[in-house]
Design an enzyme around this catalytic site. Structure first.
Site, PDB file in Angstrom:
ATOM      1  N   HIS A  55       0.788  -1.049  -0.109  1.00 11.18           N
ATOM      2  CA  HIS A  55      -0.043   0.114  -0.041  1.00 11.18           C
ATOM      3  C   HIS A  55       0.810   1.189   0.078  1.00 11.18           C
ATOM      4  O   HIS A  55       1.949   1.152   0.719  1.00 11.18           O
ATOM      5  CB  HIS A  55      -0.849   0.083   1.193  1.00 11.18           C
ATOM      6  N   CYS A  71      -0.095   1.657  -5.576  1.00  8.75           N
ATOM      7  CA  CYS A  71      -0.939   2.847  -6.100  1.00  8.75           C
ATOM      8  C   CYS A  71      -0.160   4.031  -6.070  1.00  8.75           C
ATOM      9  O   CYS A  71       0.640   4.337  -5.139  1.00  8.75           O
ATOM     10  CB  CYS A  71      -2.033   2.971  -5.068  1.00  8.75           C
TER      11      CYS A  71
END
Length: 210
Positions: free
Chosen positions: A126, A187
């Protein structure tokens, strides 16, 4: 109670609430970094599990917040190794398969039957848009920066060859390309799940772990 006193109480309450709202992200970030440090310390000298990875479609997992990362519990039975990137002070457990729970605690494998040092070893993590937390800093890596993987036996040294930005459907970045390499995926930000940063690196050495 006169109006002036009421205004004063309301002003104090607004100040307190505002302070809490402003301070909470910093507190959550601190707690997330603390939890990450604890996780790394817990796995540095442990015997890791076998490389039995499975495919999990991480694209369907919602982006967590810092509080979720800070409160996550590391499942040591999922730990198969450790990743270290000195240039960005990154130290994380490597966990088998990109499940929602595993991604809260470290870097997680992307494909089935991944083996460190062989083929394209792909890891997802993440981006919390918070320096020092999970994969938030990997987009700043430069060509030549070193990435180290550790299992029970060996240290695997990789050198970064490039950083790119792709859409989530570009699965070819994690496919094998006829060489031993590493791919890190995250991301582009905690608020943007539409694209991915991809860090690529080539294996440059393997040696027995000290």
């Amino acid at each position: 109670m006169n109006k002036q006193r009421i205004y004063s109480i309301v002003a104090i309450l607004l100040f307190v609430v505002g302070g809490v709202l402003i301070g909470k992200p910093f507190y959550d970030g601190y707690q997330a970094e603390k939890k990450q440090t604890e996780n790394v310390q817990a796995v540095q000298k442990m015997d890791y599990e076998k490389h039995e990875t499975e495919f999990v479609d991480a694209s369907k997992i919602d982006q967590p917040d810092l509080a979720e990362v800070a409160n996550a519990s590391l499942d040591k039975k999922q730990v198969i190794g450790r990743i270290s990137i000195p240039s960005v002070s990154l130290e994380l457990p490597v966990l088998k398969s990109s499940t929602e729970k595993n991604l809260l605690s470290g870097a997680a494998t992307v494909k089935e039957n991944q083996v460190m040092g062989k083929g394209n070893y792909a890891l997802a993590g993440h981006n919390m848009s918070k320096k020092g937390v999970l994969f938030s800093d990997i987009a700043s890596l430069k060509k030549g920066d070193k990435i180290y993987l550790y299992d029970n036996e060996n240290e695997y040294e990789y050198a970064v060859t490039g950083v790119s930005e792709v859409t989530p459907d570009k699965w070819e970045v994690v496919e094998d390309h006829g060489k031993d390499e590493i791919t890190l995926i995250t991301c582009v930000s905690v608020k943007d799940n539409s694209k991915r940063y991809v860090v690529a690196g080539d294996l440059v050495g393997t040696k027995a772990k000290k």
